[in-house]
Motif scaffolding. Sequence first.
Motif, short mmCIF file in Angstrom:
data_model
loop_
_atom_site.label_atom_id
_atom_site.label_comp_id
_atom_site.label_asym_id
_atom_site.label_seq_id
_atom_site.Cartn_x
_atom_site.Cartn_y
_atom_site.Cartn_z
N VAL A 35 -5.26 5.88 -14.02
CA VAL A 35 -5.82 5.13 -12.71
C VAL A 35 -4.79 5.21 -11.65
O VAL A 35 -5.21 5.47 -10.36
CB VAL A 35 -5.98 3.54 -13.06
CG1 VAL A 35 -6.48 2.77 -11.66
CG2 VAL A 35 -6.98 3.46 -14.15
N ALA A 36 -3.46 5.09 -11.77
CA ALA A 36 -2.38 5.23 -10.54
C ALA A 36 -2.42 6.62 -10.05
O ALA A 36 -2.39 6.66 -8.64
CB ALA A 36 -1.00 4.90 -11.17
N SER A 37 -2.56 7.62 -10.89
CA SER A 37 -2.92 8.82 -10.50
C SER A 37 -4.09 9.28 -9.63
O SER A 37 -4.02 9.75 -8.45
CB SER A 37 -2.80 9.96 -11.52
OG SER A 37 -1.64 9.98 -12.02
N GLN A 38 -5.31 8.43 -9.87
CA GLN A 38 -6.49 8.79 -9.37
C GLN A 38 -6.38 7.95 -8.00
O GLN A 38 -6.96 8.75 -6.96
CB GLN A 38 -7.48 7.95 -10.19
CG GLN A 38 -8.90 8.14 -9.72
CD GLN A 38 -9.92 7.14 -10.44
OE1 GLN A 38 -9.47 6.32 -10.73
NE2 GLN A 38 -11.19 7.29 -10.19
N TRP A 39 -5.81 6.73 -7.97
CA TRP A 39 -5.71 6.05 -6.69
C TRP A 39 -4.70 6.89 -5.67
O TRP A 39 -4.74 6.66 -4.35
CB TRP A 39 -5.34 4.74 -6.83
CG TRP A 39 -6.47 3.99 -7.09
CD1 TRP A 39 -6.95 3.50 -8.46
CD2 TRP A 39 -7.77 3.58 -6.34
NE1 TRP A 39 -8.46 3.00 -8.19
CE2 TRP A 39 -8.54 3.20 -7.06
CE3 TRP A 39 -7.78 3.90 -4.80
CZ2 TRP A 39 -9.98 2.62 -6.51
CZ3 TRP A 39 -9.05 3.17 -4.45
CH2 TRP A 39 -10.12 2.81 -5.17
N ALA A 40 -3.56 7.49 -6.33
CA ALA A 40 -2.63 8.25 -5.69
C ALA A 40 -3.30 9.40 -4.75
O ALA A 40 -3.09 9.60 -3.39
CB ALA A 40 -1.66 8.79 -6.32
N ILE A 41 -4.47 10.02 -5.30
CA ILE A 41 -5.21 10.93 -4.61
C ILE A 41 -6.05 10.40 -3.57
O ILE A 41 -6.02 10.82 -2.39
CB ILE A 41 -6.06 11.73 -5.71
CG1 ILE A 41 -5.31 12.59 -6.68
CG2 ILE A 41 -6.91 12.61 -4.69
CD1 ILE A 41 -6.03 13.31 -7.51
#
Lengths: 213, 78
Positions: free
Chosen positions: A94-100
């Motif tokens: 989730v953190a990486s998805q929101w980072a994008i």
Amino acid sequence: MLLPMQTNTTPNTAHAIKLADRVSLWLFAAAGAVIAAWVAWSAVTRIIEVLPNRDVAVLATFAGTPAEAPIGPDGAPVPVALDQAVLTVPALPVASQWAIVIQQLVLMVAVIVGVAALVWLIRNVARGVVFCRTNTVLVATAGFVGLAGFIAVPFFGNMAANGGFAVLSERTFDNVIMSVDPFALVLWAFAVALLCTVFSIGERLQRDTEGLV
Amino acid sequence: MAPAEIEDGTDVHCRLDELLEERGLTLTRLAEIVGVTVVNLSVLKNDRARAIRFSTLQAICRALDCEIGELLVLRPRG
């Protein structure tokens, strides 16, 4: 009595620039508007692509990781050092998805604000108003927003790529790289600081010599 | 730092109009003699100048054969 500082963006025909220069400036403004529109469109498309979180393509930077490419005779694999590659990740953390998502929003805001400030600056310069408080603020805004984007966009991209690496390697692959090129960052920061200084000195000189005969 | 504004109820008045009339000169002719643009002389004549170069002052006084005090005077603010 000291008068309050005034911003004068009234058209100044005495300092009017040549038609050819004005046309070039407006062409730059048009190019900037097209770039801003294109960046906004691609950012929205990318966010829509990432939100379902299925088979997400992530651009990852490698630190010369060995790999093989089919560039030998008859497509034979040849060892190469990997610099960049697009990873397809089944589902990002989730953190990486929101980072994008944040990366795309930051990119969009930085480009739109930067272009808007520069188009406003072009409008003022084309009307013969070069050194004034408004233009100094516009240059500083475009410069600092650009710098912030230059740091934040690769930073969030790197966060997303690290999430991709973690998923694909089950946390066994370490790829330590710097997300921002420090040399380019120092150069950009220097250029922005120099431009801000030039505009603020120009503004002061103009104010000091106004009404001088 | 910009110079402070003086608040004593007076203005610097340029008597260019009167001096030109006395000598039968036009602003355009003076601009030619002095080498300053008519626009700048007009700014000076209409008391819109905020500063004047020594070289301009010297050239005008020489062309009009006058003293600096005859060209620039203090007058009560209107």
